[in-house]
Write an enzyme that holds these catalytic residues in place. Structure first.
Site, PDB file in Angstrom:
ATOM      1  N   LYS A  87      82.191  63.187  -8.621  1.00 22.93           N
ATOM      2  CA  LYS A  87      82.408  64.388  -8.862  1.00 22.93           C
ATOM      3  C   LYS A  87      82.516  65.226  -7.691  1.00 22.93           C
ATOM      4  O   LYS A  87      83.331  66.209  -7.675  1.00 22.93           O
ATOM      5  CB  LYS A  87      81.644  65.088 -10.162  1.00 22.93           C
ATOM      6  N   TYR A 121      78.034  59.321 -10.572  1.00 20.25           N
ATOM      7  CA  TYR A 121      78.718  60.330 -11.141  1.00 20.25           C
ATOM      8  C   TYR A 121      78.858  61.841 -10.149  1.00 20.25           C
ATOM      9  O   TYR A 121      79.791  62.273 -10.116  1.00 20.25           O
ATOM     10  CB  TYR A 121      78.148  60.767 -12.549  1.00 20.25           C
TER      11      TYR A 121
END
Ligand code: NAD
Length: 309
Positions: A169, A165
């Site tokens: 991101k 993640y």
């Protein structure tokens, strides 16, 4: 001066719940026609249902706004082409794109399967790229576009157990930096939102009193500014519980080593010096770094260089 979106068409991905829902309602309340996209999956990306997207579109219409629901998987090129095609058939333009949909598959890196790493990158990075790629030629043709990418403090600063993640991101910043440059001539402005909110994604991680303060609606004003007519571009805005801030990347002035002095030992000796934040600056593009280093080297060696300023 009030910020309005009358006549503007917006796509908000992952708008069936959480932050996306708040953004879609906020845009519609100020006059935008909204494509409410949501695949209706669980937090880890399982299942599929069009119910959540349809409920939010119905909520907008009940309040007198205009909305259509679409259950596209943002990481599917065919689904996205269908969604963008429907928006164009219905309203003939796409002015605003809020890339918000996302999932989590947290595990420490040693325990994480590459399949879970790939899935998270697929949804966040490839999903964002896929929807943006489909809207890009439309915005270029219109000579108008406002795009927001959704990042996270996990990508900007790191969070234990979120290598997949965090990597996806952080990629939002790289995508924004390039699209900002390529979009500028057609008035396409690209910004990044780094929210922190109480949603189903985070509800197990925070105490009740903090959750109450971190409602998604406290973040939406920042999003609305970033997609407004007079929006800035290339801004990373942190937002949560009514706090708004900018994250910026700076480079220190640094040191320059020449000839036989350019050794790892010299770097070790002067590491503090090269890290000194005095006169650090935000570089405007990749080549400004190259020019800076070439200039430093020329100056250190008493050479004249006619490149950059
Ligand atoms: P959420 O789980 O409440 O909402 C995400 C929505 O995205 C869901 O409705 C889900 O069905 C949808 N979705 C997931 N995969 C999709 C796909 N492939 N195609 C279409 N829709 C899909 O989560 P949220 O907290 O509202 O998060 C919204 C965004 O903000 C995400 O990108 C998330 O990573 C980011 N974010 C959230 C926080 C936070 O504190 N909640 C912090 C940083 C970043």
């Amino acid at each position: 001066m009030s910020i309005r979106f009358d006549g503007r068409v917006a796509i908000v991905t992952g708008a069936g719940t959480g932050l996306g829902r708040a953004h879609a309602l906020g845009l519609a309340a100020r006059g935008a026609k909204v494509v409410v996209n949501d695949l209706g999956v669980s937090t880890d990306g399982e299942g599929r249902s069009s119910e959540a997207a349809e409920a939010v579109a119905a909520e907008i219409r009940a309040a007198g706004g205009a909305a259509i629901a679409h259950g596209a998987d943002i990481s599917s090129e065919a689904d996205v082409a269908d969604m963008v095609g429907q928006a164009m058939a219905e309203w003939g333009r796409i002015d605003i794109l809020v890339n918000n949909a996302g999932i989590l598959r947290d595990k420490t890196f040693s325990k994480m399967s590459l399949a879970d790493f790939r899935k998270v990158v697929d949804v966040h990075l490839m999903g964002t790229a896929t929807v943006t790629h489909a809207c890009w030629p439309i915005m270029r043709e219109q000579k108008y576009g406002r795009i927001v990418l959704t990042s996270s403090s996990s990508g900007l600063y790191g969070n234990f157990g979120q290598s997949n993640y965090g990597a996806a991101k952080a990629a939002m910043m790289g995508l924004m930096n390039v699209l900002h440059q390529e979009g500028a001539r057609d008035d396409i402005r690209v910004n990044t939102l780094a929210p922190t909110a109480a949603t189903r994604m985070t509800e197990s991680l925070m105490p009740e009193d903090a959750l109450a303060l971190l409602a998604p609606e406290t973040i939406t004003p920042g999003l609305l500014y970033l997609v407004s007519e007079n929006a800035p571009s290339r801004v990373i805005m942190g937002a949560g519980a009514g706090s708004f801030a900018q994250t910026r990347v700076y480079e220190t002035r640094g040191i320059t080593l020449t000839g036989d002095d350019n050794t790892p030992e010299a770097i070790a000796d002067r590491f503090e010096d090269l890290s000194d934040p005095t006169d650090q600056e935000e570089l405007v593009n990749a080549f400004s770094q190259t020019q800076k280093y070439a200039r430093n080297a020329a100056e250190a060696q008493g050479l004249k260089l006619n490149w950059g300023t």
